[in-house]
Scaffold this active site. Structure first.
Site, mmCIF file in Angstrom:
data_model
loop_
_atom_site.group_PDB
_atom_site.id
_atom_site.type_symbol
_atom_site.label_atom_id
_atom_site.label_comp_id
_atom_site.label_asym_id
_atom_site.label_seq_id
_atom_site.Cartn_x
_atom_site.Cartn_y
_atom_site.Cartn_z
ATOM 1 N N CYS A 45 48.964 69.330 -74.503
ATOM 2 C CA CYS A 45 49.247 69.035 -73.089
ATOM 3 C C CYS A 45 47.990 68.849 -72.246
ATOM 4 C CB CYS A 45 50.134 70.128 -72.521
ATOM 5 S SG CYS A 45 51.637 70.301 -73.499
ATOM 6 N N PHE A 50 49.054 74.198 -75.141
ATOM 7 C CA PHE A 50 49.397 75.117 -76.232
ATOM 8 C C PHE A 50 48.168 75.259 -77.127
ATOM 9 C CE2 PHE A 50 54.294 74.458 -76.587
ATOM 10 C CZ PHE A 50 54.488 75.422 -75.613
ATOM 11 N N LYS A 109 54.738 68.461 -61.806
ATOM 12 C CA LYS A 109 55.662 68.456 -62.961
ATOM 13 C C LYS A 109 57.092 68.688 -62.494
ATOM 14 C CE LYS A 109 52.635 69.845 -66.791
ATOM 15 N NZ LYS A 109 51.335 70.055 -66.143
ATOM 16 N N GLU A 122 48.257 81.095 -64.445
ATOM 17 C CA GLU A 122 47.484 80.067 -63.744
ATOM 18 C C GLU A 122 47.100 80.547 -62.342
ATOM 19 O OE1 GLU A 122 49.176 76.126 -63.716
ATOM 20 O OE2 GLU A 122 47.338 75.257 -62.904
ATOM 21 N N HIS A 159 48.586 72.976 -63.494
ATOM 22 C CA HIS A 159 49.317 72.744 -64.744
ATOM 23 C C HIS A 159 50.793 73.072 -64.494
ATOM 24 C CE1 HIS A 159 49.844 72.055 -68.938
ATOM 25 N NE2 HIS A 159 50.250 73.287 -69.178
ATOM 26 N N HIS A 206 57.225 67.501 -67.541
ATOM 27 C CA HIS A 206 55.999 67.779 -68.282
ATOM 28 C C HIS A 206 55.734 66.592 -69.207
ATOM 29 C CE1 HIS A 206 52.713 69.476 -70.261
ATOM 30 N NE2 HIS A 206 53.093 70.747 -70.332
#
Lengths: 89, 407
Positions: free
Chosen positions: B166, B394, B330, B309, B298, B335
């Site tokens: 990502c 990830f 997002k 975050e 994110h 996403h």
């Protein structure tokens, strides 16, 4: 039981496959005399064409000399011969 | 910044996502506080724990590409190429410049052409048919979109794909920025694309239990997971003097890029690692924390990501974090996985260029663990100085791009 192979039908289906694959060919311009060299078909395009033929006619062309045709007419002849030959199983 | 350091500006944009099939539509959606999440329509989702996604509806690549070109491409390449067409037209570079030796393409993707692969697997395992389309590999390969853009535009300089889940697009944009700043490139087509709506991919996401059963509500009390999105975002980056010399429209400047690896956990976010990437981006751009006006987070809307975050932003930016506006777009475009950073760069550009901070939509109520200044539900007008765009993948591979408004 032997299948009746209609050469005109095979020709029409092959022409459709070529037209679908190569989008720069004017509709109706492909004849039995059209050569694959003139169509600027490279070796990978031939590989793809064979796949499309196998899909269309539900056959396996991995053996034999189907890759050696030079004109649409040759291809029709090869395919008609192939379709007339007994299928395994 | 030293006086003689090359600067890098954004001169072209293109995008396709659930919020719009081009930049104008996407920006309009952001200005309206709109959301592109709808029912997934290409599969029966009754066996999944989720039924919504941020899909691109009515995508027709044959509007701008020949049928034979479209045929060679997986959907992720089609979207990248169509977005590149938009970005190249937008930037106004001529063909000679594009074909020059210092033009390159760097794109991110997480899944590559996995729809082509999924189609192949369906034949092999579902229909016991081992005859696969001869283009399965060239459609699937994750670098395919880069190759297709190279062929389409005659681009012959350094070009490659980046694959960091990502964070892929942010890593790609960062590499393009550094290569232009260092003089290895003069201009780059960068960004990324991903199309995760294959049955196999949906089932794999389903099994992770991280996808929301309704919508994506980043940083909100009621958040319950991510929403998968598809699309592409493309930026044309150029060395500033050359862009100015040809009178190019400039959306903003890329000023810094930071990367880090968590060395922590395969899927669990980790504030310290993310904070390091933010700090490196500030350091790289010689940016003080109090110059940062906006963070495009994110913000996946999983419980843990948004909390970590929040902590990362505080760790990296210190007391300035209390005054920085934060949103996760997002919530609107889903996403985008390997395309996330690219689509979010497009969202960040509306903040840089038009002074509109896109909102975190679907926000229901504040979460005390995510207590930053979240731009909630409606876009906010603001004079933007520095904007950061976060991507935390990830496996803990983090990439943060820093932008500045250009005047």
């Amino acid at each position: 039981m032997s299948e009746i192979i209609d050469t005109a039908d095979v020709t029409a289906r092959i022409t459709k496959i070529i037209n679908n694959q190569l989008d720069n060919i004017p509709e109706g311009s492909i004849t039995l005399e059209t050569s694959f060299e003139d169509l600027e078909v490279d070796s990978f395009a031939i590989v793809e064409m064979i796949f499309n033929l196998e899909e269309e006619f539900d056959i396996d062309l991995s053996h034999g000399n189907i890759q050696e045709f030079s004109t649409v007419g040759n291809l029709v002849d090869e395919l008609v011969t192939h379709l007339k030959s007994p299928r395994p199983g | 910044m030293t006086g003689n350091e090359r600067r890098v500006v954004i001169t072209g944009l293109g995008s396709i996502s659930a919020v719009g099939s081009n930049i104008a539509e996407a920006w309009q959606t952001f200005e309206n506080g709109g959301c592109g999440v709808t029912k997934i329509d290409n599969f029966d989702t009754s066996r999944l724990n989720f039924s919504n996604g941020a899909q691109v509806k009515n995508f027709d690549p044959e509007k701008t590409l020949a049928r034979s070109e479209v045929h060679q491409m997986d959907r992720f390449s089609q979207m990248a190429v169509v977005s590149a067409q938009e970005a190249v037209a937008d930037c106004g570079l001529d063909q000679d410049a594009l074909e020059g030796p210092k033009s390159g393409i760097i794109l991110g993707t997480a899944g590559g052409g996995q729809m082509a692969l999924d189609e192949g697997f369906l034949r092999i395992y579902g229909s016991d048919n081992s005859r696969l389309h001869p283009l399965t590999i060239p459609r699937f390969m994750p670098n395919a979109a880069v190759c297709q853009i190279s062929i389409k535009f005659g681009i012959t300089g350094p070009s490659f794909a980046v694959c960091t889940a990502c964070s892929s697009s942010n890593h790609a944009i960062g590499q393009a920025f550094h290569l232009i700043r260092s003089g290895s490139l003069d201009r780059a087509i960068t960004g990324g694309s991903d199309c995760p709506f294959s049955w196999g991919h949906l089932c794999a996401w389903n099994s992770m239990n991280v996808v929301s059963p309704d919508v994506c509500r980043p940083f909100a009390a009621g958040r319950n997971g991510m929403i998968l999105g598809e699309g592409a975002g493309i930026l044309v980056l150029e060395e500033e003097d050359a862009a100015r010399a040809r009178g190019a429209k400039i959306y903003g400047e890329v000023i810094g890029f930071g990367m880090s690896a968590d060395a922590h956990h395969l899927v669990k976010p980790f504030a310290e690692g993310a904070a390091r990437a933010i700090r490196f981006a500030l350091e790289d751009g010689k940016i003080n924390a109090d110059e940062v006006t906006y963070v495009n987070a994110h913000g996946t809307a999983t419980r843990i990501n948004d909390q970590e975050e929040t902590n990362a932003i505080r760790l990296a930016l210190g007391p300035a974090a209390e005054y920085i506006a934060v949103s996760s777009t997002k919530s609107a475009h889903g996403h985008g996985l390997g395309a996330a950073g690219a689509i979010e760069a497009v969202a960040t550009c509306i903040a840089l260029y038009k002074g509109v901070l896109p909102a975190t939509v679907n926000y229901d109520a504040p979460d005390p663990n995510c207590d930053l200044d979240i731009v909630v539900n409606e876009p906010r007008e603001a004079k933007v100085n520095v904007a950061l765009s976060n991507s935390f993948a990830f496996g803990g591979l983090n990439a943060v791009v820093a932008f500045r408004s250009y005047s």
